[in-house]
Write a protein that holds these residues in place. Structure first.
Motif, PDB file in Angstrom:
ATOM      1  N   LEU A  39     -24.240  10.636  -6.104  1.00  0.00           N
ATOM      2  CA  LEU A  39     -23.782  11.222  -4.845  1.00  0.00           C
ATOM      3  C   LEU A  39     -23.251  12.642  -4.996  1.00  0.00           C
ATOM      4  CD1 LEU A  39     -21.940   8.090  -3.401  1.00  0.00           C
ATOM      5  CD2 LEU A  39     -24.084   9.075  -2.569  1.00  0.00           C
ATOM      6  N   TRP A  40     -23.179  13.148  -6.217  1.00  0.00           N
ATOM      7  CA  TRP A  40     -22.620  14.483  -6.445  1.00  0.00           C
ATOM      8  C   TRP A  40     -23.223  15.557  -5.533  1.00  0.00           C
ATOM      9  CZ3 TRP A  40     -18.630  16.867  -8.633  1.00  0.00           C
ATOM     10  CH2 TRP A  40     -18.726  18.231  -8.899  1.00  0.00           C
ATOM     11  N   PRO A  41     -24.544  15.601  -5.337  1.00  0.00           N
ATOM     12  CA  PRO A  41     -25.097  16.660  -4.469  1.00  0.00           C
ATOM     13  C   PRO A  41     -24.643  16.553  -3.017  1.00  0.00           C
ATOM     14  CG  PRO A  41     -26.817  15.696  -5.855  1.00  0.00           C
ATOM     15  CD  PRO A  41     -25.614  14.815  -5.975  1.00  0.00           C
ATOM     16  N   THR A  42     -24.210  15.378  -2.587  1.00  0.00           N
ATOM     17  CA  THR A  42     -23.801  15.202  -1.191  1.00  0.00           C
ATOM     18  C   THR A  42     -22.304  15.414  -0.985  1.00  0.00           C
ATOM     19  OG1 THR A  42     -23.360  12.814  -1.376  1.00  0.00           O
ATOM     20  CG2 THR A  42     -25.641  13.497  -0.950  1.00  0.00           C
ATOM     21  N   ALA A  43     -21.564  15.578  -2.061  1.00  0.00           N
ATOM     22  CA  ALA A  43     -20.116  15.777  -1.935  1.00  0.00           C
ATOM     23  C   ALA A  43     -19.823  17.127  -1.312  1.00  0.00           C
ATOM     24  CB  ALA A  43     -19.445  15.666  -3.306  1.00  0.00           C
ATOM     25  N   GLY A  44     -18.695  17.204  -0.603  1.00  0.00           N
ATOM     26  CA  GLY A  44     -18.288  18.464  -0.003  1.00  0.00           C
ATOM     27  C   GLY A  44     -17.905  19.485  -1.062  1.00  0.00           C
ATOM     28  N   THR A  45     -17.952  20.751  -0.672  1.00  0.00           N
ATOM     29  CA  THR A  45     -17.627  21.826  -1.615  1.00  0.00           C
ATOM     30  C   THR A  45     -16.221  21.670  -2.168  1.00  0.00           C
ATOM     31  OG1 THR A  45     -19.108  23.326  -0.430  1.00  0.00           O
ATOM     32  CG2 THR A  45     -17.466  24.321  -1.892  1.00  0.00           C
ATOM     33  N   LEU A  46     -15.263  21.374  -1.288  1.00  0.00           N
ATOM     34  CA  LEU A  46     -13.875  21.217  -1.730  1.00  0.00           C
ATOM     35  C   LEU A  46     -13.738  20.045  -2.691  1.00  0.00           C
ATOM     36  CD1 LEU A  46     -10.926  22.087  -1.544  1.00  0.00           C
ATOM     37  CD2 LEU A  46     -10.677  20.596   0.466  1.00  0.00           C
ATOM     38  N   MET A 285     -18.127   7.491   1.095  1.00  0.00           N
ATOM     39  CA  MET A 285     -16.875   7.620   0.349  1.00  0.00           C
ATOM     40  C   MET A 285     -16.957   8.667  -0.751  1.00  0.00           C
ATOM     41  SD  MET A 285     -15.836   3.642  -0.370  1.00  0.00           S
ATOM     42  CE  MET A 285     -14.742   4.238  -1.674  1.00  0.00           C
ATOM     43  N   VAL A 286     -18.028   9.441  -0.785  1.00  0.00           N
ATOM     44  CA  VAL A 286     -18.294  10.309  -1.938  1.00  0.00           C
ATOM     45  C   VAL A 286     -17.121  11.233  -2.250  1.00  0.00           C
ATOM     46  CG1 VAL A 286     -19.569  11.900  -0.420  1.00  0.00           C
ATOM     47  CG2 VAL A 286     -19.871  12.024  -2.904  1.00  0.00           C
ATOM     48  N   ASN A 287     -16.507  11.838  -1.234  1.00  0.00           N
ATOM     49  CA  ASN A 287     -15.405  12.767  -1.509  1.00  0.00           C
ATOM     50  C   ASN A 287     -14.210  12.044  -2.124  1.00  0.00           C
ATOM     51  OD1 ASN A 287     -16.915  14.881  -0.472  1.00  0.00           O
ATOM     52  ND2 ASN A 287     -16.039  14.719   1.564  1.00  0.00           N
ATOM     53  N   GLU A 288     -13.859  10.882  -1.541  1.00  0.00           N
ATOM     54  CA  GLU A 288     -12.767  10.094  -2.118  1.00  0.00           C
ATOM     55  C   GLU A 288     -13.133   9.601  -3.509  1.00  0.00           C
ATOM     56  OE1 GLU A 288     -14.160   9.645   0.797  1.00  0.00           O
ATOM     57  OE2 GLU A 288     -12.692   9.232   2.381  1.00  0.00           O
ATOM     58  N   LEU A 289     -14.395   9.228  -3.679  1.00  0.00           N
ATOM     59  CA  LEU A 289     -14.862   8.734  -4.977  1.00  0.00           C
ATOM     60  C   LEU A 289     -14.617   9.761  -6.072  1.00  0.00           C
ATOM     61  CD1 LEU A 289     -16.423   6.567  -6.598  1.00  0.00           C
ATOM     62  CD2 LEU A 289     -18.537   7.700  -5.891  1.00  0.00           C
ATOM     63  N   TRP A 290     -15.027  10.996  -5.842  1.00  0.00           N
ATOM     64  CA  TRP A 290     -14.860  12.019  -6.859  1.00  0.00           C
ATOM     65  C   TRP A 290     -13.398  12.428  -7.030  1.00  0.00           C
ATOM     66  CZ3 TRP A 290     -17.239  13.288 -10.928  1.00  0.00           C
ATOM     67  CH2 TRP A 290     -18.602  13.055 -11.045  1.00  0.00           C
ATOM     68  N   LEU A 291     -12.651  12.437  -5.939  1.00  0.00           N
ATOM     69  CA  LEU A 291     -11.235  12.783  -6.047  1.00  0.00           C
ATOM     70  C   LEU A 291     -10.502  11.798  -6.947  1.00  0.00           C
ATOM     71  CD1 LEU A 291      -8.681  14.362  -5.150  1.00  0.00           C
ATOM     72  CD2 LEU A 291      -8.520  12.742  -3.246  1.00  0.00           C
ATOM     73  N   PHE A 292     -10.711  10.498  -6.718  1.00  0.00           N
ATOM     74  CA  PHE A 292      -9.951   9.501  -7.470  1.00  0.00           C
ATOM     75  C   PHE A 292     -10.481   9.313  -8.888  1.00  0.00           C
ATOM     76  CE2 PHE A 292      -8.907   8.137  -3.052  1.00  0.00           C
ATOM     77  CZ  PHE A 292      -7.556   8.413  -3.134  1.00  0.00           C
ATOM     78  N   LEU A 293     -11.780   9.425  -9.083  1.00  0.00           N
ATOM     79  CA  LEU A 293     -12.305   9.357 -10.447  1.00  0.00           C
ATOM     80  C   LEU A 293     -11.763  10.503 -11.296  1.00  0.00           C
ATOM     81  CD1 LEU A 293     -16.064   8.376  -9.923  1.00  0.00           C
ATOM     82  CD2 LEU A 293     -14.250   6.936 -10.874  1.00  0.00           C
ATOM     83  N   SER A 294     -11.797  11.709 -10.754  1.00  0.00           N
ATOM     84  CA  SER A 294     -11.334  12.875 -11.517  1.00  0.00           C
ATOM     85  C   SER A 294      -9.824  12.870 -11.675  1.00  0.00           C
ATOM     86  CB  SER A 294     -11.805  14.171 -10.850  1.00  0.00           C
ATOM     87  OG  SER A 294     -11.374  14.244  -9.508  1.00  0.00           O
ATOM     88  N   ALA A 295      -9.086  12.373 -10.660  1.00  0.00           N
ATOM     89  CA  ALA A 295      -7.627  12.279 -10.791  1.00  0.00           C
ATOM     90  C   ALA A 295      -7.254  11.291 -11.892  1.00  0.00           C
ATOM     91  CB  ALA A 295      -7.002  11.854  -9.466  1.00  0.00           C
TER      92      ALA A 295
END
Length: 425
Positions: A39-46, A285-295
């Motif tokens: 889902l990385w390509p679909t995540a928002g820029t922020l 959930m892609v944005n939340e997914l990347w936020l919490f994985l990276s956090a």
């Protein structure tokens, strides 16, 4: 992307299996990271920018700790926030179980102070279970020509955000249970509910520039309020029955179960609806997914560095009411300048747990920071979504909520301070 959705579904299965059974966490983490990469390509820029910064900082900490001879638990590091993610995925199914759309005929009568009270209560209670969907259901019902008034916008954002003080179905509670380990959901709710009541009363009484006689709101339907209450009661009852069970895993199971029960009366719709949700809704959930994985990676890196450095440099030697007030102020300021509460809580939770005797005080501080911060920040997902959807300026929400933010900060300091004093007696 259906494949990513089903990977998240597998993460839910293996994550709950890990919580209730005897299997490692890494399979669930592998599925979650696999979905994130797809889902990385679909995540928002922020989201991508924050994800790279958080994960990069975490990896730097891991390299430093490894160079100093620390032993790294890679499964724990990369799977730290998987329980939180499977809970969020489970909560998303509740939207299928709790429809709260009102009929058009009720719209004509939804005006005045009674409509205001109904809007506050509906948005708060339904938002506490189905999360951000409730804001747009009530907002779309109230809007005129695609816009909300200042009073309508502040009412729905405050009513929703104040559920973060106590709701077990919010990402806030899930984050706290991970980064303030040992805290009790029951105790956190007992501390947070009075603050939520204060927040709702402040919202109702905020009449500086508003005439509530003409307020156009959302008509509350008492017949549908029982299910959110029942779900919250089920979580608390199960936790009391089996305290060793993960609350996050229980919610991850209850969400899909509630959806299946709701749809069981229409068996021809069950499979298509669930397939559509897993394949098309979960990937959102892609944005939340990347936020919490990276956090989680950031917290793992910081924790590894702290293990090497020891506790001599920590900012406090203990954590009481004063320290809670200072921490709360820092977290709210971080939110205002755009730092997501999940990231700041991951950092401060890792730093402050070694000096915290009562994890409930630390957890309640984090919940208060989340509830106040997402409402105060013009850059929060809540305010950006509301501003974009209803043609508002997000910076206006900062100014409109400034007084509310100050009042709620002082109220939170008073409640946290009182709790700290009572615990010390």
């Amino acid at each position: 992307m259906p494949t990513a959705g089903y990977l998240l579904g597998l993460a839910m299965v293996f994550g709950t299996w890990n919580a209730f059974g005897d299997i490692p966490r890494w399979p669930a983490a592998a599925f979650a990271w696999g979905a994130g990469l797809l889902l990385w390509p679909t995540a928002g820029t922020l989201a991508r920018r924050q994800g790279l910064m958080l994960a990069g900082g975490g990896m730097l900490g891991l390299i430093i700790a490894w160079a100093q001879g620390a032993t790294l638990d890679w499964g724990r590091i990369f799977g730290a926030n998987v329980p939180l993610l499977i809970m969020l995925a489970g909560v998303s199914f509740l939207r299928l179980a709790i429809p709260m759309d009102a009929g058009e005929s009720a719209r004509q009568n939804a005006t005045g102070p009674r409509a205001l009270r109904g809007t506050v209560l509906s948005t708060h209670l339904f938002g506490a279970v189905i999360n951000l969907s409730a804001v747009f259901i009530t907002g779309d019902h109230m809007q005129r020509n695609g816009r909300l008034t200042r009073r309508q916008a502040t009412v729905i954002t405050r009513s929703f955000s104040s559920a973060s003080f106590w709701s077990p179905f919010f990402a806030a509670m899930a984050t706290v249970l991970i980064y303030a380990p040992g805290s009790s959901p029951t105790r956190l709710m007992a501390i947070g509910l009075p603050l939520a009541v204060i927040a709702l009363l402040v919202t109702l009484l905020d009449r500086d520039t508003h005439d509530d006689a003409g307020f156009v709101g959302y008509p509350i339907r008492l017949g549908t309020l029982w299910l959110p209450g029942l779900l919250a009661l089920a979580v608390l009852s199960l936790h009391q029955w089996h305290p060793e069970w993960s609350v996050l895993a229980m919610i991850a199971v209850l969400g899909p179960a509630a959806a299946v029960i709701r749809l069981s009366g229409q068996p021809q719709r069950l499979v298509p609806v669930m397939h559509h949700h897993v394949g098309h809704k979960l990937p959102r959930m892609v944005n939340e997914l990347w936020l919490f994985l990276s956090a989680g990676v950031l917290a793992g890196g910081l924790s590894s560095v702290l293990t090497v450095l020891g506790n001599d440099w920590l900012p406090f030697t203990s954590f009481g009411g004063v320290e809670a007030a200072i921490t709360l102020a820092l977290l709210i300021l971080a939110s205002v300048i755009g730092v997501h509460p999940a990231a700041s809580i991951a950092v401060l939770g890792t730093v402050l747990m070694p000096v915290t005797d009562d994890p409930n005080l630390l957890g309640a501080t984090f919940l208060a920071a989340w509830a106040i911060g997402i409402n105060a920040s013009p850059l929060s997902g809540l305010n950006l979504a509301v501003a974009g959807h209803y043609d508002l300026r997000s910076r206006n929400l900062l100014f409109w909520n400034a007084g509310y933010t100050v009042i709620m900060y002082l109220a939170a300091c008073a409640v946290l301070g009182l709790y700290a004093v009572l615990q010390a007696m």
